[in-house]
Scaffold this motif. Sequence first.
Motif, PDB file in Angstrom:
ATOM      1  N   GLU A 102       0.842  -1.203   0.000  1.00 32.40           N
ATOM      2  CA  GLU A 102       0.000   0.000   0.000  1.00 32.40           C
ATOM      3  C   GLU A 102       0.878   1.255   0.000  1.00 32.40           C
ATOM      4  O   GLU A 102       0.640   2.200  -0.765  1.00 32.40           O
ATOM      5  N   LEU A 103       1.901   1.266   0.846  1.00 31.41           N
ATOM      6  CA  LEU A 103       2.807   2.414   0.903  1.00 31.41           C
ATOM      7  C   LEU A 103       3.519   2.602  -0.433  1.00 31.41           C
ATOM      8  O   LEU A 103       3.621   3.734  -0.940  1.00 31.41           O
ATOM      9  N   VAL A 104       4.023   1.522  -0.998  1.00 35.21           N
ATOM     10  CA  VAL A 104       4.754   1.622  -2.266  1.00 35.21           C
ATOM     11  C   VAL A 104       3.844   2.159  -3.360  1.00 35.21           C
ATOM     12  O   VAL A 104       4.241   3.024  -4.155  1.00 35.21           O
ATOM     13  N   ARG A 105       2.617   1.677  -3.429  1.00 32.74           N
ATOM     14  CA  ARG A 105       1.666   2.157  -4.447  1.00 32.74           C
ATOM     15  C   ARG A 105       1.367   3.644  -4.267  1.00 32.74           C
ATOM     16  O   ARG A 105       1.244   4.396  -5.241  1.00 32.74           O
ATOM     17  N   VAL A 106       1.253   4.072  -3.021  1.00 30.69           N
ATOM     18  CA  VAL A 106       0.998   5.486  -2.745  1.00 30.69           C
ATOM     19  C   VAL A 106       2.155   6.345  -3.257  1.00 30.69           C
ATOM     20  O   VAL A 106       1.947   7.392  -3.881  1.00 30.69           O
ATOM     21  N   LEU A 107       3.369   5.915  -3.002  1.00 37.28           N
ATOM     22  CA  LEU A 107       4.538   6.673  -3.450  1.00 37.28           C
ATOM     23  C   LEU A 107       4.624   6.695  -4.976  1.00 37.28           C
ATOM     24  O   LEU A 107       5.013   7.708  -5.567  1.00 37.28           O
ATOM     25  N   LEU A 108       4.247   5.609  -5.614  1.00 32.43           N
ATOM     26  CA  LEU A 108       4.216   5.598  -7.085  1.00 32.43           C
ATOM     27  C   LEU A 108       3.168   6.569  -7.598  1.00 32.43           C
ATOM     28  O   LEU A 108       3.398   7.307  -8.564  1.00 32.43           O
ATOM     29  N   ASP A 109       1.990   6.580  -6.954  1.00 35.52           N
ATOM     30  CA  ASP A 109       0.936   7.528  -7.346  1.00 35.52           C
ATOM     31  C   ASP A 109       1.405   8.966  -7.171  1.00 35.52           C
ATOM     32  O   ASP A 109       0.988   9.865  -7.899  1.00 35.52           O
ATOM     33  N   ASP A 110       2.274   9.183  -6.177  1.00 34.63           N
ATOM     34  CA  ASP A 110       2.811  10.524  -5.906  1.00 34.63           C
ATOM     35  C   ASP A 110       3.882  10.934  -6.918  1.00 34.63           C
ATOM     36  O   ASP A 110       4.404  12.048  -6.850  1.00 34.63           O
ATOM     37  N   GLY A 111       4.245  10.015  -7.813  1.00 32.40           N
ATOM     38  CA  GLY A 111       5.311  10.306  -8.774  1.00 32.40           C
ATOM     39  C   GLY A 111       6.688  10.293  -8.149  1.00 32.40           C
ATOM     40  O   GLY A 111       7.573  11.051  -8.552  1.00 32.40           O
ATOM     41  N   ARG A 112       6.902   9.419  -7.157  1.00 35.29           N
ATOM     42  CA  ARG A 112       8.185   9.337  -6.452  1.00 35.29           C
ATOM     43  C   ARG A 112       8.717   7.905  -6.525  1.00 35.29           C
ATOM     44  O   ARG A 112       8.714   7.174  -5.519  1.00 35.29           O
ATOM     45  N   PRO A 113       9.160   7.485  -7.721  1.00 33.59           N
ATOM     46  CA  PRO A 113       9.592   6.083  -7.889  1.00 33.59           C
ATOM     47  C   PRO A 113      10.798   5.710  -7.047  1.00 33.59           C
ATOM     48  O   PRO A 113      10.903   4.561  -6.610  1.00 33.59           O
ATOM     49  N   ASP A 114      11.734   6.640  -6.812  1.00 33.34           N
ATOM     50  CA  ASP A 114      12.904   6.319  -5.996  1.00 33.34           C
ATOM     51  C   ASP A 114      12.494   6.006  -4.558  1.00 33.34           C
ATOM     52  O   ASP A 114      12.979   5.048  -3.950  1.00 33.34           O
ATOM     53  N   GLU A 115      11.592   6.829  -3.999  1.00 36.33           N
ATOM     54  CA  GLU A 115      11.102   6.564  -2.647  1.00 36.33           C
ATOM     55  C   GLU A 115      10.341   5.249  -2.607  1.00 36.33           C
ATOM     56  O   GLU A 115      10.416   4.498  -1.625  1.00 36.33           O
ATOM     57  N   ALA A 116       9.583   4.971  -3.673  1.00 35.76           N
ATOM     58  CA  ALA A 116       8.819   3.726  -3.734  1.00 35.76           C
ATOM     59  C   ALA A 116       9.751   2.518  -3.700  1.00 35.76           C
ATOM     60  O   ALA A 116       9.498   1.535  -3.000  1.00 35.76           O
ATOM     61  N   TRP A 117      10.856   2.599  -4.443  1.00 36.67           N
ATOM     62  CA  TRP A 117      11.801   1.488  -4.465  1.00 36.67           C
ATOM     63  C   TRP A 117      12.434   1.290  -3.085  1.00 36.67           C
ATOM     64  O   TRP A 117      12.561   0.161  -2.601  1.00 36.67           O
ATOM     65  N   ARG A 118      12.819   2.398  -2.444  1.00 32.68           N
ATOM     66  CA  ARG A 118      13.442   2.273  -1.124  1.00 32.68           C
ATOM     67  C   ARG A 118      12.462   1.673  -0.118  1.00 32.68           C
ATOM     68  O   ARG A 118      12.846   0.860   0.727  1.00 32.68           O
ATOM     69  N   ALA A 119      11.191   2.079  -0.209  1.00 34.96           N
ATOM     70  CA  ALA A 119      10.183   1.510   0.692  1.00 34.96           C
ATOM     71  C   ALA A 119       9.975   0.030   0.408  1.00 34.96           C
ATOM     72  O   ALA A 119       9.798  -0.776   1.328  1.00 34.96           O
ATOM     73  N   CYS A 120      10.008  -0.319  -0.865  1.00 39.55           N
ATOM     74  CA  CYS A 120       9.852  -1.718  -1.276  1.00 39.55           C
ATOM     75  C   CYS A 120      10.947  -2.580  -0.660  1.00 39.55           C
ATOM     76  O   CYS A 120      10.691  -3.662  -0.125  1.00 39.55           O
ATOM     77  N   VAL A 121      12.177  -2.097  -0.714  1.00 43.08           N
ATOM     78  CA  VAL A 121      13.316  -2.839  -0.172  1.00 43.08           C
ATOM     79  C   VAL A 121      13.273  -2.863   1.354  1.00 43.08           C
ATOM     80  O   VAL A 121      13.490  -3.898   1.991  1.00 43.08           O
ATOM     81  N   ARG A 122      12.967  -1.723   1.957  1.00 42.80           N
ATOM     82  CA  ARG A 122      13.012  -1.606   3.421  1.00 42.80           C
ATOM     83  C   ARG A 122      11.922  -2.431   4.101  1.00 42.80           C
ATOM     84  O   ARG A 122      12.190  -3.117   5.103  1.00 42.80           O
ATOM     85  N   PHE A 123      10.697  -2.400   3.556  1.00 43.89           N
ATOM     86  CA  PHE A 123       9.579  -3.031   4.246  1.00 43.89           C
ATOM     87  C   PHE A 123       9.208  -4.407   3.692  1.00 43.89           C
ATOM     88  O   PHE A 123       8.347  -5.079   4.254  1.00 43.89           O
ATOM     89  N   GLY A 124       9.844  -4.813   2.585  1.00 43.73           N
ATOM     90  CA  GLY A 124       9.577  -6.142   2.070  1.00 43.73           C
ATOM     91  C   GLY A 124       8.237  -6.259   1.381  1.00 43.73           C
ATOM     92  O   GLY A 124       7.331  -6.953   1.865  1.00 43.73           O
TER      93      GLY A 124
END
Length: 438
Positions: free
Chosen positions: A313-335
């Motif tokens: 959910e967090l990763v999708r929100v960051l992608l919707d925000d247009g922040r792919p780098d943050e989305a990737w870091r969240a993906c790695v950090r939270f699994g």
Amino acid sequence: MSPPSDLRPYLRTLDAETLADLLHAQAERDPELRHTLELRAATQSGDVSEAHRLLDTAVTDGNVEYTAKIGAVLDTLQRMLDAGSRADLAPLARRTVDDISEVLEQSGDHAGDLADRLDRAVELYARACAARPPDPEKLADWILEVEFDGPGRPVIDLAEFATALGEPGLRRIKSTVDDILAANGPGHRRDVAERLREQLAEVLGDVDELVAILSAKPPRVDVSLKIVRVLRAAGRHSEAIAHAARALTHDKQPPPEDETSRRRKEFDAEPGRETYAALREAATKDGKWTVQRREALASLRERAAEGIERADELVRVLLDDGRPDEAWRACVRFGASAELKLELAEQRAAEHPAETIPVFREHVDELIERKDPAAYQEAARRLKLLRTLHKRAETPDEFTAYLAVLVENHRRKTRLITEIRAARIAMPKPVTSPRTSR
């Protein structure tokens, strides 16, 4: 008019030195090509001095060129940190944070790509400090200067710097925060001190202090939920239950609500992608999105640690925000889920090959485990992509070794081996082991 002939077959016959001379000569005539090669050199070389030189020249460029050069410096920092470099990267990382902050202050534009670069720079500085801790009190002084005397960005999360600050650094920050709060004056400095006081209580594990701080805030669902989570994490379950009961029965006349407040209440009751989007729309119209976004994402990050579904959910929100780098870091950090990791890896593979290699390897393993002809064919296609990624990451030998082990482990799966050969992937020599006597 006939189309121009393809020169690549001829170019492949030239040795590396000849190609380098030709490309260098062309770059001297073509400023755009030279600029592109400089960025690639800074990104690929891992040379700290080259990254500093890039920062020296970045301020003379336009906004687009500046953002690109900063991105190259950050790529260099991240790659060296990921590789466990022994170099002290903290000075370069801190300089990058300060440099971006100054440019943002001058431009007055705190949104967009450069603001994203600043958030990433702070995260990398925290990692560099953890790897090679600087003087803790000097680090504390820098954080205090940024928070109290800066333009409002970046916003520091003390938890990211806690290891490097240690007890001396945290004590220094707490002393300053206590002095400002004791002065009892309203304004920006007090607001910052209140936020840092809450972070200090969390970092230091002072449950009573943290609960007292949260309880003093205006009643809100997200605040009550955080108090309950803090008490439960501390093993104080009866207090958590009692607080939850009080929060449910608390009856106060709510203040008049604007659209942002209403959407925030909906988000707090059910944090997620849809309620976040509605809050973003309302808060953007009201000019309140910067603060609302930070608080909403903090809530989503807390939930992301609870499981894959909420991490997604967090990763999708960051992608919707247009922040792919943050989305990737969240993906790695939270699994995040394997499907979402793969989706992001496909988006990042071209620019960040080394980062995505582990994801594609996991996907290959999963495909092979299906033991299905179509899955074997897809696995071979992914192996071909992995070969390309290793080449871009300048680690072709790692791919050769990886493929050799994979083929050895699955040598009895003849259909898989056939598909790998059909994909025109050079088969490695068999991995042989010494014969054992019976």
